[in-house]
Scaffold this motif. Structure first.
Motif, PDB file in Angstrom:
ATOM      1  N   LYS A 179       1.101  40.047 -45.883  1.00  0.00           N
ATOM      2  CA  LYS A 179       1.120  41.090 -44.752  1.00  0.00           C
ATOM      3  C   LYS A 179       2.284  40.597 -43.684  1.00  0.00           C
ATOM      4  O   LYS A 179       2.969  41.481 -43.327  1.00  0.00           O
ATOM      5  CB  LYS A 179      -0.188  41.155 -43.831  1.00  0.00           C
ATOM      6  CG  LYS A 179      -1.167  41.968 -44.568  1.00  0.00           C
ATOM      7  CD  LYS A 179      -2.543  42.223 -43.611  1.00  0.00           C
ATOM      8  CE  LYS A 179      -3.347  43.344 -44.304  1.00  0.00           C
ATOM      9  NZ  LYS A 179      -4.740  42.864 -44.359  1.00  0.00           N
ATOM     10  N   ASN A 189      14.045  45.998 -39.239  1.00  0.00           N
ATOM     11  CA  ASN A 189      14.344  47.318 -38.846  1.00  0.00           C
ATOM     12  C   ASN A 189      14.304  47.636 -37.263  1.00  0.00           C
ATOM     13  O   ASN A 189      15.231  48.097 -36.611  1.00  0.00           O
ATOM     14  CB  ASN A 189      13.469  48.254 -39.554  1.00  0.00           C
ATOM     15  CG  ASN A 189      13.861  48.292 -40.979  1.00  0.00           C
ATOM     16  OD1 ASN A 189      14.901  47.990 -41.270  1.00  0.00           O
ATOM     17  ND2 ASN A 189      12.539  48.702 -41.656  1.00  0.00           N
ATOM     18  N   ILE A 190      13.430  46.938 -36.584  1.00  0.00           N
ATOM     19  CA  ILE A 190      12.986  47.471 -35.283  1.00  0.00           C
ATOM     20  C   ILE A 190      14.156  46.432 -34.318  1.00  0.00           C
ATOM     21  O   ILE A 190      15.036  47.116 -33.563  1.00  0.00           O
ATOM     22  CB  ILE A 190      11.764  46.517 -34.577  1.00  0.00           C
ATOM     23  CG1 ILE A 190      10.364  47.326 -35.151  1.00  0.00           C
ATOM     24  CG2 ILE A 190      11.888  46.652 -33.121  1.00  0.00           C
ATOM     25  CD1 ILE A 190       9.213  46.479 -35.019  1.00  0.00           C
ATOM     26  N   LYS A 209       5.674  41.557 -45.245  1.00  0.00           N
ATOM     27  CA  LYS A 209       5.665  42.961 -45.121  1.00  0.00           C
ATOM     28  C   LYS A 209       6.348  43.265 -43.797  1.00  0.00           C
ATOM     29  O   LYS A 209       7.213  44.275 -43.390  1.00  0.00           O
ATOM     30  CB  LYS A 209       4.402  43.846 -45.235  1.00  0.00           C
ATOM     31  CG  LYS A 209       4.409  45.096 -45.782  1.00  0.00           C
ATOM     32  CD  LYS A 209       3.450  45.853 -46.222  1.00  0.00           C
ATOM     33  CE  LYS A 209       3.172  47.219 -45.651  1.00  0.00           C
ATOM     34  NZ  LYS A 209       1.982  47.474 -45.108  1.00  0.00           N
ATOM     35  N   GLU A 210       5.620  42.653 -42.742  1.00  0.00           N
ATOM     36  CA  GLU A 210       5.891  42.927 -41.313  1.00  0.00           C
ATOM     37  C   GLU A 210       7.135  42.249 -40.771  1.00  0.00           C
ATOM     38  O   GLU A 210       7.870  42.735 -39.951  1.00  0.00           O
ATOM     39  CB  GLU A 210       4.617  42.586 -40.394  1.00  0.00           C
ATOM     40  CG  GLU A 210       3.308  43.363 -40.480  1.00  0.00           C
ATOM     41  CD  GLU A 210       3.350  44.858 -40.160  1.00  0.00           C
ATOM     42  OE1 GLU A 210       4.777  45.417 -40.112  1.00  0.00           O
ATOM     43  OE2 GLU A 210       2.485  45.466 -40.081  1.00  0.00           O
ATOM     44  N   ASN A 264       9.964  42.425 -42.696  1.00  0.00           N
ATOM     45  CA  ASN A 264      10.887  43.574 -42.891  1.00  0.00           C
ATOM     46  C   ASN A 264      10.805  44.573 -41.800  1.00  0.00           C
ATOM     47  O   ASN A 264      11.866  45.190 -41.394  1.00  0.00           O
ATOM     48  CB  ASN A 264      10.519  44.114 -44.489  1.00  0.00           C
ATOM     49  CG  ASN A 264      11.277  45.183 -44.955  1.00  0.00           C
ATOM     50  OD1 ASN A 264      12.750  44.756 -44.755  1.00  0.00           O
ATOM     51  ND2 ASN A 264      11.206  46.077 -45.549  1.00  0.00           N
ATOM     52  N   HIS A 265       9.587  45.072 -41.351  1.00  0.00           N
ATOM     53  CA  HIS A 265       9.374  45.854 -40.544  1.00  0.00           C
ATOM     54  C   HIS A 265      10.083  45.438 -38.970  1.00  0.00           C
ATOM     55  O   HIS A 265      10.796  46.219 -38.433  1.00  0.00           O
ATOM     56  CB  HIS A 265       7.692  46.140 -40.272  1.00  0.00           C
ATOM     57  CG  HIS A 265       7.556  47.364 -39.204  1.00  0.00           C
ATOM     58  ND1 HIS A 265       6.232  47.648 -39.148  1.00  0.00           N
ATOM     59  CD2 HIS A 265       8.262  47.883 -38.405  1.00  0.00           C
ATOM     60  CE1 HIS A 265       5.955  48.658 -38.122  1.00  0.00           C
ATOM     61  NE2 HIS A 265       7.480  48.876 -37.629  1.00  0.00           N
ATOM     62  N   CYS A 266       9.904  44.145 -38.641  1.00  0.00           N
ATOM     63  CA  CYS A 266      10.684  43.634 -37.444  1.00  0.00           C
ATOM     64  C   CYS A 266      12.206  43.824 -37.655  1.00  0.00           C
ATOM     65  O   CYS A 266      12.895  44.185 -36.891  1.00  0.00           O
ATOM     66  CB  CYS A 266      10.091  42.293 -37.263  1.00  0.00           C
ATOM     67  SG  CYS A 266       8.667  42.042 -36.678  1.00  0.00           S
ATOM     68  N   ILE A 286       4.571  47.068 -29.450  1.00  0.00           N
ATOM     69  CA  ILE A 286       4.439  47.187 -31.032  1.00  0.00           C
ATOM     70  C   ILE A 286       3.301  46.254 -31.497  1.00  0.00           C
ATOM     71  O   ILE A 286       3.560  45.230 -31.201  1.00  0.00           O
ATOM     72  CB  ILE A 286       5.673  47.125 -31.599  1.00  0.00           C
ATOM     73  CG1 ILE A 286       6.755  48.118 -31.174  1.00  0.00           C
ATOM     74  CG2 ILE A 286       5.518  47.128 -33.287  1.00  0.00           C
ATOM     75  CD1 ILE A 286       8.179  47.746 -31.486  1.00  0.00           C
ATOM     76  N   LEU A 294       1.444  44.767 -34.920  1.00  0.00           N
ATOM     77  CA  LEU A 294       1.704  44.788 -36.437  1.00  0.00           C
ATOM     78  C   LEU A 294       0.339  44.256 -37.232  1.00  0.00           C
ATOM     79  O   LEU A 294      -0.586  43.742 -36.275  1.00  0.00           O
ATOM     80  CB  LEU A 294       2.790  44.040 -36.794  1.00  0.00           C
ATOM     81  CG  LEU A 294       4.016  44.382 -36.055  1.00  0.00           C
ATOM     82  CD1 LEU A 294       5.336  43.196 -36.503  1.00  0.00           C
ATOM     83  CD2 LEU A 294       4.572  45.531 -36.393  1.00  0.00           C
ATOM     84  N   THR A 312      -1.114  41.947 -38.517  1.00  0.00           N
ATOM     85  CA  THR A 312      -0.714  40.623 -38.826  1.00  0.00           C
ATOM     86  C   THR A 312      -2.054  39.651 -38.657  1.00  0.00           C
ATOM     87  O   THR A 312      -2.875  39.785 -37.861  1.00  0.00           O
ATOM     88  CB  THR A 312       0.088  39.719 -37.916  1.00  0.00           C
ATOM     89  OG1 THR A 312       1.426  40.713 -37.602  1.00  0.00           O
ATOM     90  CG2 THR A 312       0.852  38.542 -38.158  1.00  0.00           C
TER      91      THR A 312
END
Ligand SMILES: CC(=O)N[C@H]1[C@@H](OP(=O)(O)OP(=O)(O)OC[C@H]2O[C@@H](n3ccc(=O)[nH]c3=O)[C@H](O)[C@@H]2O)O[C@H](CO)[C@@H](O)[C@@H]1O
Length: 342
Positions: free
Chosen positions: A78, A88-89, A81-82, A84-86, A57, A59, A61
């Motif tokens: 950034k 979820n992963i 934001k990422e 939060n993405h992590c 994955i 991102l 960054t």
């Protein structure tokens, strides 16, 4: 082992090489990891199609250091934001272990591991001086591993086995390899060109990694000098090139330094002068204190330096290197991580 493993970090070859060692070892043990890197830097080129990964994955960054205030704010935004993405992963893939090999690419997954309940963070710091991110997050880590840290449970560097496989004790200098790190180094290129004639007159062969941007110029300069050198910008088979040489003149990025040691190849290190906290100098000083390498500051490079090198006892340095480095570091690192996470 409980849950899935994430390996995160990158940006430059040095960090990615260590990430690769972890990726290969988890694959070998039947638990392929997820890699989380950045869309900037070299991460995608290295791992986008790596069959040994469960998933790769990338991102959005970017680095924070060496930016103006607006650049820093934009990068931090950034990263947030990422993170939060992590999270979820991690939730979806049941991630319970995060191994950071450093570099800005590691920021989102490292912060997410700290925020994620029950997730353990491990840090591998390659350099003699900690990078900013590792400095900030190491207090939250279950273990911090480094060749330069007294309290590290594993001090040997995770060098790929091919460097050991191709190792040999050097007797005398017949071939010199010039190495500029993953991106090449103009200062090393210029030094090589300035002493190439002298080396050629002494029938010393030249192998030279230039980096992408300086390749054409350096190749043409050798042609003008009428010297038949093995010049290339970057190769995936650097261990073979190293094993052909009897001496290296190189930047002292962590990965290259330990690969040369594993290969028993004596070296003159020319530290990158702008490295954070002068860490390339201290990377090499560790070996120099054991009389296992030479160091010269870039500004002090003269033709006398190579004269001194050509009369040194490469055989005793090469033998000293063989005795000083173990080849099972990656197994030991992964054993500790797996044991902790049963
Ligand atoms: C300018 C800068 O900040 N550099 C840092 C960067 O270095 P950088 O990534 O340039 O240097 P390293 O020596 O650590 O790593 C380079 C890697 O690229 C490989 N290689 C190189 C040439 C080639 O043709 N083929 C090839 O595979 C080398 O074998 C090595 O594994 O990260 C390192 C690890 O954190 C730091 O120590 C360095 O200080």
């Amino acid at each position: 082992m409980k849950g899935r493993v994430v390996i995160t970090g990158g940006g430059t070859g040095g960090h990615l090489k260590v990430a690769k060692a972890f990726i290969d070892e988890f694959y070998k043990r039947g638990t392929p990891a997820i890699f989380i890197g950045s869309t900037s830097g070299q991460d995608r080129t290295w791992f986008e199609n790596d069959r040994k990964l469960k998933k790769a994955i990338f991102l959005d960054t970017k680095g924070v250091v060496n930016k103006n205030i607006l650049g820093k704010v934009s990068s931090l935004f950034k990263i947030a934001k990422e993170v939060n993405h992590c999270l979820n992963i991690f939730d979806t893939a049941d991630v319970q272990t995060v191994i950071s090999v450093g570099g800005f690419s590691a920021a989102p997954a490292t912060f997410a591991s700290i925020l994620s309940y029950g997730c353990k963070l491990y840090i591998h710091e390659q350099n003699s001086k900690m990078g900013k991110l590792n400095e900030l997050t190491s207090k939250f880590a279950t273990e911090v591993f480094s060749s330069y840290l007294e309290k590290s449970k594993v001090k040997d560097y995770p060098v790929s086995s091919e460097f050991f496989d191709n190792a040999r004790v050097r007797e005398k200098i017949e071939t010199i390899i010039f190495l500029g790190g993953s991106q090449g180094a103009v200062a090393i290129n210029n030094y090589a060109l300035s002493i190439a004639k002298k080396l050629d007159d002494l029938s010393i062969n030249i192998i030279h990694q230039t980096g992408k941007n300086d390749f054409q110029r350096v190749k043409q300069e050798y042609e003008k000098l009428g010297i038949n050198a093995d010049v290339f910008d970057f190769t995936d088979d650097i261990s073979k090139k190293m094993s052909k040489a009897d001496f290296a003149i190189s930047r002292s990025g962590a990965s290259t330094l330990w690969e040369l040691s594993a290969n028993a190849l004596p070296a003159l290190f020319i530290p990158y002068p702008y490295a954070a906290k002068d860490h390339q100098y201290y990377n090499a000083k560790f070996l120099k204190d054991k009389k296992l390498c030479f160091i010269c500051r870039e500004k002090n490079l003269t033709s006398q330096v190579i004269d001194k090198i050509l009369t040194c006892d490469v055989n005793s340095i090469s033998r000293g290197l063989v005795d000083s480095i173990n080849c099972d570091a990656i197994e030991s690192l992964v054993d500790i991580i797996i044991e902790n996470n049963q």
